[in-house]
Design an enzyme around this catalytic site. Sequence first.
Site, PDB file in Angstrom:
ATOM      1  N   HIS A  66       0.838  -1.203   0.000  1.00  0.00           N
ATOM      2  CA  HIS A  66       0.000   0.000   0.000  1.00  0.00           C
ATOM      3  C   HIS A  66       0.876   1.257   0.000  1.00  0.00           C
ATOM      4  CE1 HIS A  66      -3.483   2.554   1.219  1.00  0.00           C
ATOM      5  NE2 HIS A  66      -2.542   3.236   1.854  1.00  0.00           N
ATOM      6  N   GLU A  67       1.891   1.271   0.853  1.00  0.00           N
ATOM      7  CA  GLU A  67       2.767   2.443   0.926  1.00  0.00           C
ATOM      8  C   GLU A  67       3.623   2.571  -0.340  1.00  0.00           C
ATOM      9  OE1 GLU A  67       2.155   4.576   3.058  1.00  0.00           O
ATOM     10  OE2 GLU A  67       0.909   3.346   4.367  1.00  0.00           O
ATOM     11  N   GLU A  91      -6.110   7.108  -1.362  1.00  0.00           N
ATOM     12  CA  GLU A  91      -6.119   5.898  -0.547  1.00  0.00           C
ATOM     13  C   GLU A  91      -6.789   4.743  -1.293  1.00  0.00           C
ATOM     14  OE1 GLU A  91      -4.652   5.202   2.378  1.00  0.00           O
ATOM     15  OE2 GLU A  91      -3.720   7.167   2.135  1.00  0.00           O
ATOM     16  N   HIS A 112       1.658   4.336  -2.946  1.00  0.00           N
ATOM     17  CA  HIS A 112       1.682   5.794  -2.828  1.00  0.00           C
ATOM     18  C   HIS A 112       2.918   6.370  -3.519  1.00  0.00           C
ATOM     19  CE1 HIS A 112      -1.838   6.484  -0.477  1.00  0.00           C
ATOM     20  NE2 HIS A 112      -1.432   5.797   0.576  1.00  0.00           N
TER      21      HIS A 112
END
Length: 298
Positions: free
Chosen positions: A143-144, A221, A147
Amino acid sequence: MATLYTQQGRNVRRTWFLMGIFLAIVVALGYFISYYYNNPNILYLFVLFSIFMNIFSYWFSDKIVLSMAGARQIEKQDNPELWNIVENLAITAGLPMPKLYIVNDPSPNAFATGRDPEHALIAFTTRILEVMDRDELQGVIAHEMSHVANRDTLVSAVAATTAGAIAILSDFLMRMMWFGGGRRDRDSNANPIMLVVSLFVLILAPIAATLLKSAISRRRESLADATAVSFTRNPAGLRKALEVLAADSTVVHQKSNAVAHIWIESPLDGKAVSKMFSTHPPIEERIATLRAMESLGN
């Protein structure tokens, strides 16, 4: 799954559309105040100030966030398992290996920042490393990394800085209007409607900027969750990680509104926060979306 990935493109377009609205708010604020004071140079100053703040956020936002969070950098020998997971995901995503940081905090959470993939970093709280297994931690890291890959770290920094600049300018100009003697040129040709509109713009601009910052963060997100699954091919890992976060009621010590949007779970969002001002989609919705992806993959 196809529907979710189609939404990725929409999220990107909507994010840049919202960034355009940010610029329009700055210009509108400058225009109406320049009219109020009968000084066109104010508009130019507003635009220059906005550009300066964006440049500042581009170069220094990561250092500010790390300082606020109290994060310390680690090397491979400090946590070989974590390092290997991040390194493998970086190779899968085709990204440079980010720097790794640890935040001494009893709440499970993580964030990514940095102006581009070559200067990216990921920070983890000590608690998240304690409570999550390898699959769950891999989901969080993916997930990070998403980003970083989607340039969310830069977009979020610019959005937060612009929103903060609008709030500062609005507050400063409101004080000038109340205590600085008002319009310098009070000629009889002044349009009273424009003066009223100027006042409303000053009041509403910070609220609109905060709403836009939250909307941009929510879009990013959702996009990061989808992109994370494309890296790991395992929606269950991130889904279980979010369930761990949802079950934990603690919040990170660094819960400033300025950086709440960068954490994988916002320390400010909750029942008391209106969905319009929330920086993240409800975690239950994110879990449900990932569960649906699992069903499609079976």
